[in-house]
Design a protein around this motif. Structure first.
Motif, PDB file in Angstrom:
ATOM      1  N   LEU A 125       0.965  -1.088   0.043  1.00  0.00           N
ATOM      2  CA  LEU A 125      -0.019  -0.046   0.015  1.00  0.00           C
ATOM      3  C   LEU A 125       0.787   1.116   0.017  1.00  0.00           C
ATOM      4  N   VAL A 126       1.967   1.054   0.823  1.00  0.00           N
ATOM      5  CA  VAL A 126       2.857   2.417   0.742  1.00  0.00           C
ATOM      6  C   VAL A 126       3.242   2.499  -0.720  1.00  0.00           C
ATOM      7  N   ASP A 127       3.807   1.411  -1.435  1.00  0.00           N
ATOM      8  CA  ASP A 127       4.433   1.449  -2.821  1.00  0.00           C
ATOM      9  C   ASP A 127       3.355   2.166  -3.645  1.00  0.00           C
ATOM     10  N   VAL A 128       2.083   1.495  -3.554  1.00  0.00           N
ATOM     11  CA  VAL A 128       1.111   2.293  -4.241  1.00  0.00           C
ATOM     12  C   VAL A 128       0.943   3.781  -4.229  1.00  0.00           C
ATOM     13  N   GLY A 129       0.958   4.198  -2.772  1.00  0.00           N
ATOM     14  CA  GLY A 129       0.846   5.708  -2.415  1.00  0.00           C
ATOM     15  C   GLY A 129       1.940   6.395  -3.232  1.00  0.00           C
ATOM     16  N   LYS A 130       3.149   5.760  -3.166  1.00  0.00           N
ATOM     17  CA  LYS A 130       4.359   6.439  -3.749  1.00  0.00           C
ATOM     18  C   LYS A 130       4.030   6.620  -5.453  1.00  0.00           C
ATOM     19  N   TYR A 131       3.700   5.395  -5.935  1.00  0.00           N
ATOM     20  CA  TYR A 131       3.138   5.465  -7.386  1.00  0.00           C
ATOM     21  C   TYR A 131       2.269   6.738  -7.733  1.00  0.00           C
ATOM     22  N   LEU A 132       1.303   6.660  -7.003  1.00  0.00           N
ATOM     23  CA  LEU A 132       0.232   7.920  -7.217  1.00  0.00           C
ATOM     24  C   LEU A 132       0.805   9.168  -7.236  1.00  0.00           C
ATOM     25  N   LEU A 133       1.784   9.356  -5.854  1.00  0.00           N
ATOM     26  CA  LEU A 133       2.319  10.613  -6.058  1.00  0.00           C
ATOM     27  C   LEU A 133       3.158  10.884  -7.092  1.00  0.00           C
ATOM     28  N   LYS A 134       3.913   9.957  -7.423  1.00  0.00           N
ATOM     29  CA  LYS A 134       5.011  10.074  -8.605  1.00  0.00           C
ATOM     30  C   LYS A 134       4.162  10.548  -9.743  1.00  0.00           C
ATOM     31  N   ARG A 135       3.170   9.606 -10.199  1.00  0.00           N
ATOM     32  CA  ARG A 135       2.156   9.842 -11.374  1.00  0.00           C
ATOM     33  C   ARG A 135       1.588  11.179 -11.259  1.00  0.00           C
ATOM     34  N   PHE A 136       1.076  11.333 -10.470  1.00  0.00           N
ATOM     35  CA  PHE A 136      -0.055  12.665 -10.554  1.00  0.00           C
ATOM     36  C   PHE A 136       0.433  13.720  -9.921  1.00  0.00           C
ATOM     37  N   ALA A 137       1.330  13.723  -8.843  1.00  0.00           N
ATOM     38  CA  ALA A 137       1.949  14.995  -8.379  1.00  0.00           C
ATOM     39  C   ALA A 137       3.006  15.458  -9.146  1.00  0.00           C
ATOM     40  N   LEU A 138       3.842  14.499  -9.399  1.00  0.00           N
ATOM     41  CA  LEU A 138       5.413  14.685  -9.926  1.00  0.00           C
ATOM     42  C   LEU A 138       5.140  14.653 -11.465  1.00  0.00           C
ATOM     43  N   ARG A 139       4.175  14.080 -12.025  1.00  0.00           N
ATOM     44  CA  ARG A 139       4.056  13.985 -13.299  1.00  0.00           C
ATOM     45  C   ARG A 139       4.942  13.157 -13.952  1.00  0.00           C
ATOM     46  N   LYS A 140       5.629  12.088 -13.361  1.00  0.00           N
ATOM     47  CA  LYS A 140       6.524  11.263 -13.893  1.00  0.00           C
ATOM     48  C   LYS A 140       6.041  10.298 -14.800  1.00  0.00           C
ATOM     49  N   THR A 141       6.705   9.703 -15.839  1.00  0.00           N
ATOM     50  CA  THR A 141       6.063   8.642 -16.661  1.00  0.00           C
ATOM     51  C   THR A 141       6.917   7.587 -16.734  1.00  0.00           C
ATOM     52  N   GLY A 142       6.776   6.506 -17.244  1.00  0.00           N
ATOM     53  CA  GLY A 142       7.360   5.332 -17.375  1.00  0.00           C
ATOM     54  C   GLY A 142       7.598   4.434 -16.013  1.00  0.00           C
ATOM     55  N   LEU A 143       6.428   4.783 -15.086  1.00  0.00           N
ATOM     56  CA  LEU A 143       6.192   4.264 -14.017  1.00  0.00           C
ATOM     57  C   LEU A 143       5.725   2.773 -13.973  1.00  0.00           C
ATOM     58  N   ARG A 144       6.357   1.758 -13.086  1.00  0.00           N
ATOM     59  CA  ARG A 144       5.972   0.331 -12.918  1.00  0.00           C
ATOM     60  C   ARG A 144       4.900   0.399 -11.818  1.00  0.00           C
ATOM     61  N   LYS A 145       3.635  -0.241 -12.167  1.00  0.00           N
ATOM     62  CA  LYS A 145       2.494  -0.311 -11.325  1.00  0.00           C
ATOM     63  C   LYS A 145       2.862  -1.060  -9.828  1.00  0.00           C
ATOM     64  N   PRO A 146       2.848  -0.952  -8.808  1.00  0.00           N
ATOM     65  CA  PRO A 146       2.881  -1.915  -7.851  1.00  0.00           C
ATOM     66  C   PRO A 146       2.235  -3.106  -7.736  1.00  0.00           C
ATOM     67  N   LEU A 147       2.750  -4.500  -7.443  1.00  0.00           N
ATOM     68  CA  LEU A 147       1.963  -5.516  -7.371  1.00  0.00           C
ATOM     69  C   LEU A 147       2.210  -6.259  -6.061  1.00  0.00           C
ATOM     70  N   LEU A 148       1.141  -6.740  -5.278  1.00  0.00           N
ATOM     71  CA  LEU A 148       1.179  -7.454  -4.272  1.00  0.00           C
ATOM     72  C   LEU A 148       1.957  -8.597  -4.250  1.00  0.00           C
ATOM     73  N   VAL A 149       2.043  -9.198  -5.383  1.00  0.00           N
ATOM     74  CA  VAL A 149       2.589 -10.572  -5.536  1.00  0.00           C
ATOM     75  C   VAL A 149       4.365 -10.137  -5.469  1.00  0.00           C
TER      76      VAL A 149
END
Length: 691
Positions: A623-647
């Motif tokens: 869940l923390v990884d998901v939060g970082k992903y959302l911040l990087k994508r929508f707040a920092l506008r970074k591209t080419g990010l990997r979606k976090p996986l629980l697996v």
């Protein structure tokens, strides 16, 4: 005007400079590195070159950051100055005082700014200390103690080819500028320097390095103590200034400043008030840093802030401002003078000569032979009476004690000519090198493409066996009910962690070359490798916070795929010898003997050291990884990010059981099966913590 910058060197430190450069409003337009900088340059929109000469000849630059190994700093800085460019040099500024003076003189003749990256002097907390000193607190300075107590893992686990480990004095040249720069900026030039060395460690090849450096000096009437301690232990990177009215303690590793000042309360209340004051200051500093980190979305770490401050100071000077003395060429010369005086006190040493042996020509090539597994494999092969050729980026030889048993050749994996020359006369190639990148594009360029290039060279050379090391991290090990064997498919890899994904793609490309073109491929996937010469802070176990604390992946009750380094080396040797196994893979994991909790219990029992162990909730990690992903994508506008996986997070805990039956049956491999013997060889050896 936007300042156009070129980097010379694209190693680890270049990323910190690039981020600081962006914050300063300058633009990185070119990167030169003989080992290849295409991936790094592409990530920053810059052009890659294979030499500083080609980069300078292309033009279009205003300034250069020199980020190469220290012994090249002077030559590269002089070339840039001769081309009419401003220069920022990573510490150490040079390797001798004479070099430093020549660089400053050249800058003066060219009318250009030259500066040094004494990054910790740009920390906000240090700037507050300087302002306090200017205001008379802590008053007249009696003494200054400067400490760098921070584990240096390469001293115990390599890579031993690093420049800082090639000579005893290189350690002080690499780390000493942090201490000497503080001393010079606070109290001026040092005199009467004395040096005491402690905790020697013998590196592969026979050279001795020292893990304790204790220096005393004078600066006028001020007593100065500088300490380097590089063994495993609690971190303490601090500056303590004792004056008439207070003791100031700067924690420059964490950007904290605390003043211990006397108070006027009565005798009973006085000590309580003193401790309340210190507690309040610590709380204030902690909240300040937490707020800064949170509001910047983790982009303003203490280390990063130092780089930002130093790089910004240099570029303001390039734009016409005044360069602060702490980063000036004159300061760099003074710092080098102090270090040179201490270096002169380091005892000379000679490595004992080795009797020559008639081992015949080298028939085995090890790529990545200076790493943990590569060193063990190379030594195992030589112990069997074989001469081994090791391909390395540099010419440093961690096998000097093996004499002519090892032939080290320098070359880049990006250079097909160097690869062809390295494989001349070779029958067996071990490719153990790996990449550690931050983007998928960089992995494609610096890992996948490199593996294909090496395999092409092996095909052209007609080698009889090509052994490649993948990783068990490529498996989906998230289900305790599903055991892992060599027949287990990796599954979808698109959103797995980049390292595991890249290794899986490398395997797929190599298998295709085996099927279509006859590459004599055998794949090894080592488990969590333990033993002397490797790090006990293994990230396959958990997330470490220094040597004393770790948050393990999961509850730590499942048996982990640990394996001893000597057993891995033995398995690899057998994979190069056993006939008829081309196209197959082998999971080199030991017998199921220890859990993560058992690992730390063994350390406690065999060494007496109690490491603080916390269990990690894998869902929370996710869940923390998901939060970082959302911040990087929508707040920092970074591209080419990997979606976090629980697996992915569950796989880090290695919940699935790993089987080693195939390796034992096909290779005759027998990993250590006795738990007591395994623990002793894994964590019970002398020097686990460096002393």
């Amino acid at each position: 005007m936007v300042i156009r910058v070129g980097f010379v060197g694209a190693g680890y430190i270049a990323q910190w400079h690039a981020e600081a450069l962006a914050a300063a409003g300058a633009r990185l337009v070119a990167v030169a590195d003989p080992a290849g900088a295409e991936g790094f340059a592409a990530a920053w929109g810059a052009v890659a070159y294979r030499s500083i000469d080609k980069m300078l000849a292309a033009g279009g630059l205003d300034a250069v950051h020199v980020l190469t190994p220290p012994h090249l700093h002077c030559a590269h800085a002089l070339k840039a100055l001769d081309a009419g460019l401003h220069v920022l040099v990573e510490k150490p500024f040079a390797v001798t005082r004479a070099e430093a003076e020549a660089m400053v003189l050249a800058a003066g003749r060219a009318g250009k700014v030259i500066a040094v990256n004494h990054n910790f002097l740009a920390l906000p907390a240090y700037q507050r200390l300087k302002r306090a000193l200017a205001e008379g607190v802590p008053g007249g300075i009696d003494s200054v103690d400067i400490r760098w107590r921070f584990p240096l893992s390469p001293l115990r686990s390599g890579p031993f080819g690093l420049w800082m480990l090639r000579e005893p004095a290189n350690l002080l040249l690499e780390l000493g500028p942090h201490l000497f720069a503080f001393a010079h900026d606070l109290v001026g030039p040092l005199t009467e320097i004395d040096l005491r060395l402690s905790k020697p460690v013998t590196l592969p090849g026979g050279r001795v390095q020292y893990q304790g450096w204790h220096m005393r000096a004078k600066a006028g009437a001020v007593d100065v103590v500088l300490n380097l301690s590089l063994v495993e232990g609690a971190e303490d990177r601090s500056v303590e200034v004792r004056g008439v009215t207070a003791v100031a303690r700067l924690d420059y590793g964490n950007d904290l400043l605390v003043m211990d000042r006397p108070n006027a309360s009565d005798i009973v209340v006085n000590p309580l008030r003193a401790q309340v004051s210190l507690a309040g200051q610590h709380l204030r500093e902690g909240l300040r840093n937490a707020a800064r980190q949170g509001l910047s979305l983790n982009r303003k770490s203490p280390y990063g802030l130092g780089f930002r401050g130093a790089v910004s100071a240099f570029h303001r000077a390039v734009a016409g401002g005044v360069l602060p003395p702490a980063f000036s060429g004159d300061s760099a010369v003074a710092v080098m003078a102090g270090i040179e005086a201490a270096v002169a006190l380091v005892p000379m040493q000679a490595v004992a000569a080795v009797e020559p042996r008639d081992l015949g020509p080298a028939r085995v090539l090890v790529i990545g032979g200076t790493g943990f597994i590569g060193r063990a494999l190379t030594r195992a092969l030589v112990d069997q009476g074989r001469r081994v050729r090791v391909l390395s980026r540099g010419r440093a030889n961690p096998f000097a004690d093996l004499g002519d048993g090892v032939e080290v050749v320098a070359g880049s994996l990006s250079d097909p000519v160097a690869l062809q020359a390295a494989m001349a006369g070779i029958s067996v190639v071990y490719h153990l090198a790996k990449a550690e990148e931050t983007s998928w594009e960089s992995y494609l360029h610096n890992d996948v493409a490199v593996v294909e290039r090496v395999a092409e060279a092996a095909l052209a050379a007609g080698v009889a066996r090509f052994v490649y090391t993948g990783t068990i991290a490529s498996y989906d090990a998230s289900d305790a009910a599903v055991p892992i064997t060599e027949a287990t498919p990796f599954g979808p890899m698109e959103n797995r962690n980049l390292y595991a994904r890249s290794k899986a793609l490398c395997e797929a490309r190599l298998q295709e070359m085996h099927r279509l073109r006859g590459l004599p491929l055998v794949i090894a996937r080592p488990g969590i490798v333990l033993g002397e010469g490797g790090p006990f802070q293994h990230w396959g176990i958990g997330r470490w916070h220094g040597a004393g604390a770790v948050r393990i992946w999961g509850a730590g009750r499942n048996l982990l795929p640990f394996v001893l380094i000597d057993d891995v080396a033995d398995g690899l040797v057998r994979m190069g010898e056993v006939a008829g196994i081309e196209g197959q893979s082998f999971n080199l994991v030991g017998e199921p003997l220890l859990t993560a909790q058992g690992y730390f219990a063994a350390i406690r029992r065999l060494t007496g050291v109690q490491i603080r162990v916390a269990r990690g909730n894998l869902v929370v990690f996710y869940l923390v990884d998901v939060g970082k992903y959302l911040l990087k994508r929508f707040a920092l506008r970074k591209t080419g990010l990997r979606k976090p996986l629980l697996v992915d997070w569950k796989s880090r805990a290695h919940l699935s059981a790993f089987r080693n039956d195939k390796a034992k049956a096909a290779l005759g491999w027998q990993p250590e099966a006795d738990r007591a013997a395994f623990e002793a060889r894994a964590v019970g050896y002398p020097g686990l913590f460096g002393f």
